[in-house]
Design an enzyme around this catalytic site. Structure first.
Site, PDB file in Angstrom:
ATOM      1  N   ASP A   1      -0.331   5.066   1.114  1.00 50.54           N
ATOM      2  CA  ASP A   1      -0.671   6.016   1.951  1.00 50.54           C
ATOM      3  C   ASP A   1      -0.679   5.383   3.211  1.00 50.54           C
ATOM      4  O   ASP A   1      -1.149   4.447   3.526  1.00 50.54           O
ATOM      5  CB  ASP A   1      -2.076   6.655   1.590  1.00 50.54           C
TER       6      ASP A   1
ATOM      7  N   ASN B   1      -9.057  -1.589   3.195  1.00 53.00           N
ATOM      8  CA  ASN B   1      -8.832  -1.919   1.530  1.00 53.00           C
ATOM      9  C   ASN B   1      -7.681  -2.900   1.554  1.00 53.00           C
ATOM     10  O   ASN B   1      -7.558  -3.355   0.218  1.00 53.00           O
ATOM     11  CB  ASN B   1      -8.844  -0.698   0.677  1.00 53.00           C
TER      12      ASN B   1
ATOM     13  N   ARG C   1     -15.245  11.621  -1.938  1.00 52.43           N
ATOM     14  CA  ARG C   1     -14.040  12.717  -1.454  1.00 52.43           C
ATOM     15  C   ARG C   1     -13.473  13.381  -2.716  1.00 52.43           C
ATOM     16  O   ARG C   1     -13.244  14.643  -2.576  1.00 52.43           O
ATOM     17  CB  ARG C   1     -13.030  11.937  -0.782  1.00 52.43           C
TER      18      ARG C   1
ATOM     19  N   ASP D   1       0.726  -1.186   0.050  1.00 57.05           N
ATOM     20  CA  ASP D   1       0.058  -0.069   0.160  1.00 57.05           C
ATOM     21  C   ASP D   1       0.890   1.254   0.012  1.00 57.05           C
ATOM     22  O   ASP D   1       2.172   1.227   0.508  1.00 57.05           O
ATOM     23  CB  ASP D   1      -0.879   0.116   1.265  1.00 57.05           C
TER      24      ASP D   1
ATOM     25  N   LYS E   1      -6.612  -4.921  -5.226  1.00 54.41           N
ATOM     26  CA  LYS E   1      -5.370  -5.042  -4.807  1.00 54.41           C
ATOM     27  C   LYS E   1      -5.015  -6.543  -4.493  1.00 54.41           C
ATOM     28  O   LYS E   1      -4.037  -7.091  -4.711  1.00 54.41           O
ATOM     29  CB  LYS E   1      -5.411  -4.438  -3.254  1.00 54.41           C
TER      30      LYS E   1
ATOM     31  N   ASP F   1      -2.243  -0.550   5.986  1.00 55.56           N
ATOM     32  CA  ASP F   1      -2.681  -0.152   6.954  1.00 55.56           C
ATOM     33  C   ASP F   1      -4.262  -0.027   7.028  1.00 55.56           C
ATOM     34  O   ASP F   1      -4.860   0.021   8.207  1.00 55.56           O
ATOM     35  CB  ASP F   1      -2.207   1.150   7.372  1.00 55.56           C
TER      36      ASP F   1
ATOM     37  N   SER G   1      -2.330   0.967  -4.648  1.00 53.12           N
ATOM     38  CA  SER G   1      -2.721   2.042  -3.952  1.00 53.12           C
ATOM     39  C   SER G   1      -4.133   2.553  -4.320  1.00 53.12           C
ATOM     40  O   SER G   1      -4.444   2.400  -5.509  1.00 53.12           O
ATOM     41  CB  SER G   1      -2.070   3.180  -3.985  1.00 53.12           C
ATOM     42  N   GLY G   2      -5.120   2.778  -3.250  1.00 53.87           N
ATOM     43  CA  GLY G   2      -6.514   3.167  -3.609  1.00 53.87           C
ATOM     44  C   GLY G   2      -6.149   4.548  -3.787  1.00 53.87           C
ATOM     45  O   GLY G   2      -7.375   5.308  -4.311  1.00 53.87           O
TER      46      GLY G   2
END
Length: 297
Positions: A90, A247, A133, A88, A221, A244, A176-177
């Protein structure tokens, strides 16, 4: 011994007495233990053991060392060095949530960060939360992306993790999302072989408030982990996944070594391995690399 318990602490914090406490915690469960081997002086040590399950060993050691800055990871002794890393971005490879930091330039950081927090703890559908968002950032100048990148900081150990694994033949993917604007730059900076993420749409130098569909999410993922392993003829036992947020949980649970890194409660509770008190160098120690084996970043 068919299993190993790795104790990891910040440099200088792992004393022989703490290693003994970890070993004694296993013995209290009637485990057979071998002599400890130091991977990094006063930093990381392996304790071979047999007779109890890895989850029992890590739980016992974590409880016994709860007053010390030590992470305990137990696993099979063979096949520890993984040949595929899916990480991941972030709050894992970088220290921040890049979407939240981007939102600051629209005066919406606090509002968007709360949605992020709930999404990463599994309280909201990831795709819906991402669309919400991003929609709030409609009209934001793309210059804010560059300013956000300028303030993005790599997590300590991230570059060494990738450099060391690649030096030993592993394929490294950043999944990554978040957004390709950031994953591409992170991948270039520290040498990931591949990056996959979402793409923000822009028009006339401003964000449109939308992303390219379909959204790269939890299922994506997991699919990436499985696809990359299959393409390289690797069993899942030869893979490492780290993240973390909610997802990340599916890939963490599927990987041979799945690590919840300073993770949200829902992820930390469900992962077989956790790093709560150390940086990303811990993932190398968990694979049996000694400090002397680390590659220069």
């Amino acid at each position: 011994m068919d299993h190993v318990l790795t104790l990891i602490a910040p440099p200088g914090a792992l004393t022989p007495a703490l290693v003994t406490r970890g070993r004694d915690a296993l013995r209290a469960l009637a485990a057979e233990t071998g002599a400890a081997a130091w991977l990094g002086e006063a930093e990381a040590a392996d304790i071979p053991f047999a007779g109890i399950a890895p989850d029992q060993a890590s739980a016992a050691a974590t409880a016994a060392l709860s007053d010390a800055p030590v992470d305990a990871i137990a696993q099979g002794a063979e096949g520890r060095r993984k040949r595929l890393l899916v990480a991941d971005m972030d709050s894992t490879i970088v220290t921040s949530e890049t979407l939240d930091e981007l939102a600051a330039y629209a005066g919406l950081k606090e509002k968007i960060a709360e949605i992020t927090r709930r999404s990463m703890n599994g309280e909201l559908d990831f795709a819906a939360a991402l669309r919400e968002r991003v929609g709030m950032l409609r009209g934001l100048s793309v210059e804010a992306l560059e300013r956000t990148w300028e303030g993005t900081v790599l997590t300590p150990g991230a570059a060494v993790l990738v450099a060391t694994m690649r030096a030993h033949g592993a394929f490294c993917c950043l999944a990554s999302g978040g957004f390709t604007f950031f994953t591409g730059r992170v991948a270039d900076r520290i040498g990931f072989d591949l990056h996959v993420s979402n793409t923000l749409l822009e028009e006339g130098g401003k964000l449109t408030g939308a992303v390219v569909e379909p959204i790269f999410d939890r299922d994506s993922k997991l699919a990436t982990l499985k696809r990359l392993a299959a393409e390289r003829g690797l069993p899942m036992a030869a893979t490492l996944a780290v993240g973390d947020g909610a997802n990340d949980l599916a890939m963490i649970q599927a990987a041979g070594l799945g690590v919840a890194y300073h993770a949200k409660p829902i992820v930390a509770a469900a992962a077989r391995a956790r790093v709560d008190r150390n940086d990303l160098h811990a993932l190398l120690f968990a694979q049996g690399y000694a400090r002397a084996d680390f590659a220069a970043a």
